[in-house]
Scaffold this motif. Sequence first.
Motif, PDB file in Angstrom:
ATOM      1  N   ASP A   3       0.854  -1.187   0.000  1.00  0.00           N
ATOM      2  CA  ASP A   3       0.000   0.000   0.000  1.00  0.00           C
ATOM      3  C   ASP A   3       0.890   1.237   0.000  1.00  0.00           C
ATOM      4  O   ASP A   3       1.456   1.618   1.014  1.00  0.00           O
ATOM      5  CB  ASP A   3      -0.876  -0.024   1.254  1.00  0.00           C
ATOM      6  CG  ASP A   3      -1.737   1.208   1.332  1.00  0.00           C
ATOM      7  OD1 ASP A   3      -2.136   1.701   0.262  1.00  0.00           O
ATOM      8  OD2 ASP A   3      -1.992   1.661   2.459  1.00  0.00           O
ATOM      9  N   VAL A 135      -2.367  17.967  -1.981  1.00  0.00           N
ATOM     10  CA  VAL A 135      -3.380  18.872  -2.529  1.00  0.00           C
ATOM     11  C   VAL A 135      -3.131  20.308  -2.089  1.00  0.00           C
ATOM     12  O   VAL A 135      -3.186  21.242  -2.891  1.00  0.00           O
ATOM     13  CB  VAL A 135      -4.787  18.428  -2.082  1.00  0.00           C
ATOM     14  CG1 VAL A 135      -5.838  19.362  -2.635  1.00  0.00           C
ATOM     15  CG2 VAL A 135      -5.055  17.008  -2.540  1.00  0.00           C
ATOM     16  N   SER A 163      -2.800  18.270  -9.397  1.00  0.00           N
ATOM     17  CA  SER A 163      -3.634  17.610  -8.393  1.00  0.00           C
ATOM     18  C   SER A 163      -4.289  16.349  -8.962  1.00  0.00           C
ATOM     19  O   SER A 163      -4.482  15.378  -8.227  1.00  0.00           O
ATOM     20  CB  SER A 163      -4.663  18.567  -7.784  1.00  0.00           C
ATOM     21  OG  SER A 163      -5.515  19.051  -8.771  1.00  0.00           O
ATOM     22  N   ILE A 164      -4.609  16.346 -10.254  1.00  0.00           N
ATOM     23  CA  ILE A 164      -5.167  15.125 -10.849  1.00  0.00           C
ATOM     24  C   ILE A 164      -4.101  14.026 -10.887  1.00  0.00           C
ATOM     25  O   ILE A 164      -4.388  12.860 -10.600  1.00  0.00           O
ATOM     26  CB  ILE A 164      -5.745  15.404 -12.253  1.00  0.00           C
ATOM     27  CG1 ILE A 164      -7.044  16.191 -12.106  1.00  0.00           C
ATOM     28  CG2 ILE A 164      -6.020  14.103 -13.012  1.00  0.00           C
ATOM     29  CD1 ILE A 164      -7.672  16.607 -13.399  1.00  0.00           C
ATOM     30  N   LEU A 166      -1.701  13.631  -8.794  1.00  0.00           N
ATOM     31  CA  LEU A 166      -1.598  13.126  -7.422  1.00  0.00           C
ATOM     32  C   LEU A 166      -2.759  12.198  -7.103  1.00  0.00           C
ATOM     33  O   LEU A 166      -2.587  11.152  -6.496  1.00  0.00           O
ATOM     34  CB  LEU A 166      -1.584  14.291  -6.429  1.00  0.00           C
ATOM     35  CG  LEU A 166      -0.340  15.157  -6.439  1.00  0.00           C
ATOM     36  CD1 LEU A 166      -0.553  16.399  -5.613  1.00  0.00           C
ATOM     37  CD2 LEU A 166       0.848  14.374  -5.909  1.00  0.00           C
ATOM     38  N   ARG A 167      -3.945  12.606  -7.543  1.00  0.00           N
ATOM     39  CA  ARG A 167      -5.140  11.804  -7.287  1.00  0.00           C
ATOM     40  C   ARG A 167      -5.033  10.419  -7.949  1.00  0.00           C
ATOM     41  O   ARG A 167      -5.487   9.421  -7.400  1.00  0.00           O
ATOM     42  CB  ARG A 167      -6.355  12.580  -7.781  1.00  0.00           C
ATOM     43  CG  ARG A 167      -7.483  11.828  -8.421  1.00  0.00           C
ATOM     44  CD  ARG A 167      -8.396  11.161  -7.424  1.00  0.00           C
ATOM     45  NE  ARG A 167      -9.376  10.325  -8.086  1.00  0.00           N
ATOM     46  CZ  ARG A 167      -9.141   9.093  -8.513  1.00  0.00           C
ATOM     47  NH1 ARG A 167      -7.960   8.540  -8.323  1.00  0.00           N
ATOM     48  NH2 ARG A 167     -10.071   8.409  -9.117  1.00  0.00           N
ATOM     49  N   PHE A 168      -4.380  10.360  -9.129  1.00  0.00           N
ATOM     50  CA  PHE A 168      -4.368   9.101  -9.874  1.00  0.00           C
ATOM     51  C   PHE A 168      -3.201   8.188  -9.540  1.00  0.00           C
ATOM     52  O   PHE A 168      -3.186   7.049  -9.988  1.00  0.00           O
ATOM     53  CB  PHE A 168      -4.448   9.358 -11.377  1.00  0.00           C
ATOM     54  CG  PHE A 168      -5.862   9.453 -11.852  1.00  0.00           C
ATOM     55  CD1 PHE A 168      -6.549   8.311 -12.192  1.00  0.00           C
ATOM     56  CD2 PHE A 168      -6.518  10.663 -11.899  1.00  0.00           C
ATOM     57  CE1 PHE A 168      -7.873   8.367 -12.587  1.00  0.00           C
ATOM     58  CE2 PHE A 168      -7.845  10.736 -12.291  1.00  0.00           C
ATOM     59  CZ  PHE A 168      -8.518   9.595 -12.635  1.00  0.00           C
ATOM     60  N   PRO A 170      -2.336   6.562  -6.694  1.00  0.00           N
ATOM     61  CA  PRO A 170      -2.742   5.280  -6.098  1.00  0.00           C
ATOM     62  C   PRO A 170      -3.547   4.399  -7.046  1.00  0.00           C
ATOM     63  O   PRO A 170      -3.369   3.175  -7.054  1.00  0.00           O
ATOM     64  CB  PRO A 170      -3.597   5.686  -4.896  1.00  0.00           C
ATOM     65  CG  PRO A 170      -3.624   7.146  -4.843  1.00  0.00           C
ATOM     66  CD  PRO A 170      -2.830   7.703  -5.946  1.00  0.00           C
ATOM     67  N   THR A 171      -4.400   5.021  -7.864  1.00  0.00           N
ATOM     68  CA  THR A 171      -5.220   4.249  -8.804  1.00  0.00           C
ATOM     69  C   THR A 171      -4.345   3.519  -9.812  1.00  0.00           C
ATOM     70  O   THR A 171      -4.537   2.334 -10.093  1.00  0.00           O
ATOM     71  CB  THR A 171      -6.176   5.190  -9.553  1.00  0.00           C
ATOM     72  OG1 THR A 171      -6.877   5.967  -8.598  1.00  0.00           O
ATOM     73  CG2 THR A 171      -7.160   4.424 -10.409  1.00  0.00           C
ATOM     74  N   GLU A 174      -2.464   0.569  -8.215  1.00  0.00           N
ATOM     75  CA  GLU A 174      -3.328  -0.608  -8.138  1.00  0.00           C
ATOM     76  C   GLU A 174      -3.392  -1.312  -9.486  1.00  0.00           C
ATOM     77  O   GLU A 174      -3.298  -2.531  -9.576  1.00  0.00           O
ATOM     78  CB  GLU A 174      -4.758  -0.188  -7.768  1.00  0.00           C
ATOM     79  CG  GLU A 174      -5.055  -0.210  -6.298  1.00  0.00           C
ATOM     80  CD  GLU A 174      -6.413   0.385  -5.999  1.00  0.00           C
ATOM     81  OE1 GLU A 174      -7.342   0.212  -6.813  1.00  0.00           O
ATOM     82  OE2 GLU A 174      -6.542   1.047  -4.956  1.00  0.00           O
ATOM     83  N   ARG A 216      -8.599   6.085 -19.291  1.00  0.00           N
ATOM     84  CA  ARG A 216      -8.996   6.791 -18.077  1.00  0.00           C
ATOM     85  C   ARG A 216      -9.063   8.290 -18.316  1.00  0.00           C
ATOM     86  O   ARG A 216     -10.006   8.963 -17.893  1.00  0.00           O
ATOM     87  CB  ARG A 216      -7.985   6.531 -16.957  1.00  0.00           C
ATOM     88  CG  ARG A 216      -8.175   5.224 -16.263  1.00  0.00           C
ATOM     89  CD  ARG A 216      -7.105   5.053 -15.196  1.00  0.00           C
ATOM     90  NE  ARG A 216      -7.018   3.701 -14.743  1.00  0.00           N
ATOM     91  CZ  ARG A 216      -7.850   3.152 -13.873  1.00  0.00           C
ATOM     92  NH1 ARG A 216      -8.824   3.858 -13.351  1.00  0.00           N
ATOM     93  NH2 ARG A 216      -7.708   1.896 -13.507  1.00  0.00           N
ATOM     94  N   LEU A 220     -12.231  10.572 -17.776  1.00  0.00           N
ATOM     95  CA  LEU A 220     -12.162  11.654 -16.801  1.00  0.00           C
ATOM     96  C   LEU A 220     -12.555  12.983 -17.455  1.00  0.00           C
ATOM     97  O   LEU A 220     -13.280  13.782 -16.872  1.00  0.00           O
ATOM     98  CB  LEU A 220     -10.750  11.761 -16.213  1.00  0.00           C
ATOM     99  CG  LEU A 220     -10.587  12.844 -15.150  1.00  0.00           C
ATOM    100  CD1 LEU A 220     -11.304  12.461 -13.872  1.00  0.00           C
ATOM    101  CD2 LEU A 220      -9.130  13.124 -14.855  1.00  0.00           C
ATOM    102  N   MET A 224     -15.509  15.347 -16.248  1.00  0.00           N
ATOM    103  CA  MET A 224     -15.279  16.745 -15.868  1.00  0.00           C
ATOM    104  C   MET A 224     -16.183  17.681 -16.665  1.00  0.00           C
ATOM    105  O   MET A 224     -16.751  18.614 -16.118  1.00  0.00           O
ATOM    106  CB  MET A 224     -13.805  17.111 -16.075  1.00  0.00           C
ATOM    107  CG  MET A 224     -12.916  16.568 -14.973  1.00  0.00           C
ATOM    108  SD  MET A 224     -11.173  16.693 -15.367  1.00  0.00           S
ATOM    109  CE  MET A 224     -10.934  18.448 -15.277  1.00  0.00           C
TER     110      MET A 224
END
Lengths: 267, 301
Positions: A3, A135, A163-164, A166-168, A170-171, A174, A216, A220, A224
Amino acid sequence: MKDVSFGQYYNTTSFVHKMDARVKILLSIAYIVAVFLVKEFHFYGFLAAFLFIVLTTIFSKVPFFSVLRSVKGILFFVIFSAVLQIFFNTAGEVVFSWKFITITDKGLLKAGFIVCRIMMIVMGTALLTLTTTPVELADGIESLLSPLKLIKFPVHEFALIMSIALRFIPTLMEETDRIIKAQKARGADFESGNLIKRAKAMIPILIPLLVSSFRRADELADAMDARCYSGSKGRTKYKKQRITYRDIIGFLVLAGLIVGIVFLNGV
Amino acid sequence: MFYIPFTCEKFFWVLKYNKSIKRGSLLKIIEVKNLTYAYAKGKEVLKNLNIEIEKGEFVAIIGHNGSGKSTFAKLLNALFVPKEGEVLVGGLNTKDKNSVHEIRKKVGVVFQNPDNQLVASIVEDDVAFGPENIGAKREEIEERINFALDAVNMQEFRKRTPTKLSGGQKQRVAIAGVLAIKPEVLVLDESTAMLDPRGRREVIEIVKDLNKKGMTVILITHYMEEVVNADRVIVLSEGEKILEGTPKQIFAKKEELTRVGLSLPPATILADKLREKGVNIGEVLTPQELKEELCKLFVKI
């Protein structure tokens, strides 16, 4: 892959955590300048800079070990510059000499000095990332860069991209994990062979990852658009950062540090 | 003494009458007229489609893969523009570039993959994205976030990061993100397709609840058990509307559904099989109805 939480943000509430991200970014830059201001071989200047780190660490409730650990990443770089100084600096008196190796006292001192300097800078910036969420950092950078709008630099888009991204992270982590498992299940071998062979083995991971990232991105963009996104024009911000007394205190402390260092330099 | 109740009655009659007029014509929120759509190069995905949706209605659109149902969702909020015919949202034409922003405020679309719809790393920031885009003031954004998170029952996850949530929870956040714009129509474009049964149930419960509170819902899906909650079902096949009616009417046409690759809700299938075995059981759509029918049988015995 375990993780992986991105960045090294240490989640707690503290004086430093509550400070405005913009101020923290500026103070970190000012701190780097302060460290560079310390004249060579001025022990007290470094002590002052180090005390600042200790003080900030205490007020941020971050364990000191976490701050210290940030140096680990650049350990090689630190050792490399120190070794360079020790073996190739020929100024000063010779303390050790063997065949072609000569070590001088100046060289040793300078090596120590460089190690201190790099460590302080790294620890200073680590404190920024330990106490500020990615963020907040992105928002802070957007705000700080906003004067660049005058020269038509797309500041808002830049911050949104950050920021996007950073958001992606972890995704996509995975996803990578899933792809690796899927390819292993089909008999892919990532562990054996030489470097080139192993690098080649990455291709079946990278291509699906790339393809899915594009898909993706496409989805996205639709999502948006569906949520009325139309660029920075007419857009408001939910989280506005505000300067509080904490930021003023932080600013004063750092100003004190710089004045102190300049004063010590003169002594 | 006598005429007061009389006028009252008349008054209510007028009210009722007015309502029926409105339901008939004035309250159409979406009008799709002779819609034809095709991607750049290729055959037509949607052919000569005519659909009208009233305010407050719960409409389900079903069809197998490639029936054009997802394309239809994107035509509703002007992500796609019809090749022929038109789509009117509250009287605004999606072809008119100047009304695109207004249309997207009226029609909120939730897509299939929750992961690819969330823009921010914190739930509340993500929900704030829509209100920020329409230029709401800070206090108003706050109010809209509260409204949206309450509606999907996710208030307690407000400060969490979406990547740590379950699929159903993520999709609820995505719905909240759309609700925060306060749309008049909520379109769910296969929003339950990637969820596990539990997540699917969570999402459907919330959608049903929103519809009860007056939200117009268009649910695009291929899960038959979700369709049973709708007021009206539209079946698409190869880009054409082939059936339209209440869930009961639609599921009575078993042969036509199987021909276009669709099945019946599980409860209906079970009831049909029981009937074949000679059990005297009525028409059912939901597990609840099935249970009631079976209980009736039990009482009879």
